[in-house]
Enzyme design. Sequence first.
Site, short mmCIF file in Angstrom:
data_model
loop_
_atom_site.label_atom_id
_atom_site.label_comp_id
_atom_site.label_asym_id
_atom_site.label_seq_id
_atom_site.Cartn_x
_atom_site.Cartn_y
_atom_site.Cartn_z
N GLU D 60 -11.73 -26.62 -37.62
CA GLU D 60 -10.47 -26.13 -38.20
C GLU D 60 -10.37 -24.61 -38.19
OE1 GLU D 60 -12.21 -28.63 -39.43
OE2 GLU D 60 -10.85 -30.30 -39.81
N HIS D 129 -11.24 -35.04 -50.53
CA HIS D 129 -10.10 -35.33 -49.64
C HIS D 129 -8.78 -35.37 -50.39
CE1 HIS D 129 -13.17 -36.27 -46.76
NE2 HIS D 129 -12.35 -36.80 -45.89
C1 LIG Z 1 -13.69 -30.62 -41.94
C2 LIG Z 1 -13.20 -31.99 -41.68
N1 LIG Z 1 -12.31 -32.20 -40.70
C3 LIG Z 1 -11.86 -33.43 -40.41
C4 LIG Z 1 -12.28 -34.51 -41.13
C5 LIG Z 1 -11.74 -35.92 -40.81
N2 LIG Z 1 -12.77 -36.71 -40.16
C6 LIG Z 1 -13.59 -37.48 -40.88
S1 LIG Z 1 -14.75 -38.19 -39.95
C7 LIG Z 1 -14.17 -37.49 -38.55
C8 LIG Z 1 -14.87 -37.77 -37.25
C9 LIG Z 1 -16.30 -37.38 -37.28
O1 LIG Z 1 -16.98 -37.88 -36.17
P1 LIG Z 1 -18.55 -37.82 -36.01
O2 LIG Z 1 -19.05 -36.50 -36.53
O3 LIG Z 1 -18.87 -38.12 -34.61
O4 LIG Z 1 -19.14 -38.92 -36.97
P2 LIG Z 1 -18.96 -40.48 -36.90
O5 LIG Z 1 -17.69 -40.80 -37.61
O6 LIG Z 1 -18.93 -40.87 -35.47
O7 LIG Z 1 -20.12 -41.04 -37.64
C10 LIG Z 1 -13.07 -36.71 -38.82
C11 LIG Z 1 -12.29 -35.97 -37.82
C12 LIG Z 1 -13.18 -34.27 -42.19
N3 LIG Z 1 -13.61 -35.24 -42.99
N4 LIG Z 1 -13.63 -33.02 -42.42
#
Ligand SMILES: Cc1ncc(C[n+]2csc(CCOP(=O)(O)OP(=O)(O)O)c2C)c(N)n1
Lengths: 357, 357, 327, 327
Positions: D60, D129
């Site tokens: 972000e 959140h």
């Molecule tokens: C700073 C932030 N940006 C966006 C999100 C929304 N979000 C939650 S999980 C996620 C994807 C994360 O993917 P990854 O790190 O590969 O973990 P996985 O879900 O595959 O375990 C996103 C975009 C968040 N929680 N925090």
Amino acid sequence: MQEQIETHKYSEAEVNKSLADSEKIEFLRQMVRIRRFEEASLKYYNAGKMGGFLHLYIGQESIAVGTASLCGDNDHIITAYRDHGHALAVGMSMNECMAELYGKKTGCSKGKGGSMHFFAPDKNFWGGHGIVAGQTPLGLGLAYGLKYNEVKGASLCFLGDGAVNQGSFHESLNLAQLWELPVIYIIENNGYSMGTSQKRSSAFNNCLAGRGDAYGIEWDVGKGNDIYEVRAKTKEAMDRAHNDSQPTILEFDTCRYQGHSVADSNAKKYRSPEEIDYYKENYDPINVWKNSLLEEGVIDENDYKEIDNAAKDEAKESATFAEESPFPEPSAITDDVYFEVDNQTESGKQGKHFFHD
Amino acid sequence: MQEQIETHKYSEAEVNKSLADSEKIEFLRQMVRIRRFEEASLKYYNAGKMGGFLHLYIGQESIAVGTASLCGDNDHIITAYRDHGHALAVGMSMNECMAELYGKKTGCSKGKGGSMHFFAPDKNFWGGHGIVAGQTPLGLGLAYGLKYNEVKGASLCFLGDGAVNQGSFHESLNLAQLWELPVIYIIENNGYSMGTSQKRSSAFNNCLAGRGDAYGIEWDVGKGNDIYEVRAKTKEAMDRAHNDSQPTILEFDTCRYQGHSVADSNAKKYRSPEEIDYYKENYDPINVWKNSLLEEGVIDENDYKEIDNAAKDEAKESATFAEESPFPEPSAITDDVYFEVDNQTESGKQGKHFFHD
Amino acid sequence: MALTLYRQALNRALDEELANDEQVVIIGEEVAEYNGAYKVTNGLWKKWGDKRVVDTPISEAGFIGMGIGASMMGVRPVMELMFFSFAYVALDQMINNAACVRYMSGGLINCPIVIRGPANAGTSVGATHSHTPENLFANVPGLKVVTPATAHDAYGLMKSAVRDNDPVYVMENTLLYGDPAAASDLPDDEFTVPIGSAEVKRQGTDVSLIAHGRSVIVALEAAKQLDEEKGINAEVVDLRSIRPLDEETILKSVEKTNRAVLIDENKPFCGVSSQIAATIQEKAFDSLDSPVLRVTSIDAPAIYCPPLEKEQVPNVSRVVDMVQKLG
Amino acid sequence: MALTLYRQALNRALDEELANDEQVVIIGEEVAEYNGAYKVTNGLWKKWGDKRVVDTPISEAGFIGMGIGASMMGVRPVMELMFFSFAYVALDQMINNAACVRYMSGGLINCPIVIRGPANAGTSVGATHSHTPENLFANVPGLKVVTPATAHDAYGLMKSAVRDNDPVYVMENTLLYGDPAAASDLPDDEFTVPIGSAEVKRQGTDVSLIAHGRSVIVALEAAKQLDEEKGINAEVVDLRSIRPLDEETILKSVEKTNRAVLIDENKPFCGVSSQIAATIQEKAFDSLDSPVLRVTSIDAPAIYCPPLEKEQVPNVSRVVDMVQKLG
Ligand SMILES: Cc1ncc(C[n+]2csc(CCOP(=O)(O)OP(=O)(O)O)c2C)c(N)n1
Ligand SMILES: Cc1ncc(C[n+]2csc(CCOP(=O)(O)OP(=O)(O)O)c2C)c(N)n1
Ligand SMILES: [Mg+2]
Ligand SMILES: [Mg+2]
């Protein structure tokens, strides 16, 4: 400590070979102007004419001048708070810069920005930014704007060796490579972030620019005091930006002679005066360049003196200009906050924008 | 896609050779328990028993179980929101976890955290964190605490492949290496961050863990579905942490079978169901482990059925427990905000802490 | 009697707390070998060594998050932000982790961390370096925010902060560090000032001037001038702590004077004084002879221009004028 | 007549603005191929392609800062934060760069950027959140903040935001996206809702309920109940825009009803309603028959427990009770 400078390894680089004498002299003049401007600003700062910080660029002039000399109409520059050198190198006048330091209405930022916040978008100069590495996503955005509008250009984004440890810089690197944006991050490595030596702040392989390996970004490192080398390496990066829309990280070794800011009471503690003296003696970018031009027969001692005197005069006059300029009116405090209010558009007239008594 | 699994290359690693049969069976039991717990939680989520998100760990169980199996009294674990697997692997009960999902007073976090925020500091488990990569500086801090108090331990900090692009992670890496902190960053690379494939989110050389090169941090990458490999590579990193107080980045390939969260309406769009089916067929960590134990003669099919049935029963009972547990009282909304208020210390009694009507 | 400067008072508090508790560790940019950008930690590294006083790279999110993680384990870090303005690169850690982890864990974890540093405008360091985020942090349940105005309170509140088991953000002021008007005569014996207690710094009958941080010094001067020049006897209430807040002392004062002017260096929209005004009108409605008025920073980013910035932040003449507007 | 949902209204506004101005580009996590985590950008990537609708990594600070830089060059990025809660990892960019660069450059640069996303609690997604940072951003001169409560206003304000030459932060609400109570009958022709104009959403005489975002929907329901069950005729004022703020409409209403209850999902300390209360008591002091009261979120991090979270955010029964407390 750098090794004794060889005669310029990069003088024969394409971009340097073609330089006219007048251009070489112009580089000298720019470097000298920066130095004299800053010496003057230090003097008037100490005389109580300015407030806040004053981060001097003295010792690093070859980087701003060398890189800016390559910029065309669609190349853009953005840097941190140590911005006087870049500002003058892109063609801002000493008057508007000095007046800004004095906080005057005639300053480049109308006295609102101060030393850390010089701007000249008309000269593709986007500031002057005070939060360490805060400008690195902005620099990426300039490159994004170029690519978005299919303009062949580059964004040169400068940062210090301490700034490489801010997260926003890393996020920017990943985006730069992922989206193939024409941004060039130029680390001016003067070995210290305030009183912290590079080895106390950064873990790395190779060098700081080498962190680009994490993202598969091209990188290079060079001597920052040699305009030929700065230009040669920057040119390669600019070609990569212009022709392939690819980012680069460059790192130039350099040295700041003054304290971190004027208020750096420890300036003589975290590094020895000898360290600086040795550098000045052997690597000072102005001396090095002056000596080559003397050797090359492009100038003689007299030419140099003229350039130097002219720069000193210009700096002095800029102080007079600043001194004689008015401060902004108190009402100016709330100008330049909102475009729409300043321009009294429909949007600017709707609702209350300011909430003080 | 990973290559067909060889018979476990790492079964002969020191840390695996010495495993008792009972331990191997325990790994199986743990993995099965996690899966059945999550299947049950999905079922009751769909029945409207829970709110918010539910990020399932199904498909990744070998990583939590394999790594947790190595943890001693002074090793600590912290992870992101996909935390049920780690929670059960460190020894939390299904009851407290399921009750948390139901938002009940008997939940591990008293119904205040929900799916993303399981905690058990008494088991060295520090959560469950919802902001992507937000836990990575915390994991560093756990390591700092260990080193500060001269305890020989490690902090295992898990993150996803999407989390590697957050600045705070990079800042943490630099600090980890610079200060030689015993932290192990374990990237569970399931190939996707929500609907974004790894190649659309990350620029890199080698692999994501390879970004450690930027800081001179040791790193390794391995197959995440093979408990032997997970243990062997994690053990090396833990030795490095325990003996040399040095950080490591580990990356384990893995696969999540479900959508990003239960609300992932696109789960079948950004990757083909075949991609998952193929993985399940060939690489499912439970199957792979079960088959080795069958081959090794450690268990027979009947043993597996018993384990499986016990896990299913346990999960079902946990739902009953959760169902029958009370919600917290409304007054609990303002409990657990301040330590000093909760404990009615002098400090907690001074001034007004809460400002609603 | 030798007065102790605000900076020295902080230094003494930190030094004593380093001695009192081995878990206390000072961490921040330039706090050790450089003795602190503003010299608050002067001499501490020399005295306590590398383990207890630690220089960091410029990685606020990383090292503050690290401090929070360490505090979860029982370490008691006192983190310096060179300016509180730099909190914005670490905000997620300071809010989502420090303030929420206790709650989200149902009270299993607490974060005995202190984050301190100057949070003020008025020194011509420009918009990005002149934020006053006490309102922003005090908005967040789980955090405590204190803003000492004098050396006495800086010392006493800092000690309370270090001993507190919740995250406490101590917002100091570069202009007070060496200001004789903020210096105090400190006793030799240790003492603390409780978090959550305001103090009437000047008794008065005609109007309550309610302020925090350096605005307290401004209010005291204004009160003097109002007394001498206008015959108005102002009471000055120093909030000292923004959250928890000592509403009792505020309301008692207003109930006595029936008038209040709030002096607040925050930007006005949702500044601390908005909250205080809302509270007073709600809880002392019938005591008020006229509306609660506010003197805040003029509502623009901090201007560089030194003489204008002095107008932008609350100053004595703006306070005196405002009090007279009460009618 | 088919009503348009809040989500669809935003989608239409974005689609039209993509058509109206080639410099408009939508950037954010999962906004393109995934159609948006909450489907606000549904179909736009398919229609407009890779250049105009861009998926980002989870960075972000990096991509929002990039958007700000691009906006300085004349691009008009509309950035999605999947949740406004994630603003905290990008706060420095959103405040120090977006809000301050025009000022620090003496007006040479402006940032026509929109940052949008949901900013609400009430969906059991936990403390990290569920932030509602409208107060935090509206505190910052240089920023504009709008919080539409209906599909009509979401559409009209989004279009104004995209066309505005200052940074506008549009705070939406996941609970409104598909809420029939927030749906509107949109005309076929384009229109805009000016930033900085409140709207009286219900005329009344006895008390002013002043709210923004989803609290407007709560206020409207409460007004209905007060009318039907208590014979109290409440006026409902929807702020729509937090900064700039339409003080005129607020004050006019209070001058008519002589009573105000503010409904505000913000956490109370220095929340938006603190500012509104401070303003009303200052500027409509003599009109007030009783203190301005507030219904805010209960002052703790957002609780997960679904039934309790419904108590934590403002709801109809809490508003009805509070109105009766006015006496
Ligand atoms: C700073 C932030 N940006 C966006 C999100 C929304 N979000 C939650 S999980 C996620 C994807 C994360 O993917 P990854 O790190 O590969 O973990 P996985 O879900 O595959 O375990 C996103 C975009 C968040 N929680 N925090
Ligand atoms: C986020 C942030 N943290 C800290 C500072 C304070 N600060 C200003 S400059 C500086 C040192 C930066 O050093 P470097 O990047 O090497 O640049 P140089 O000053 O050498 O040009 C520090 C710590 C800041 N401005 N922003
Ligand atoms: Mg440096
Ligand atoms: Mg992933």
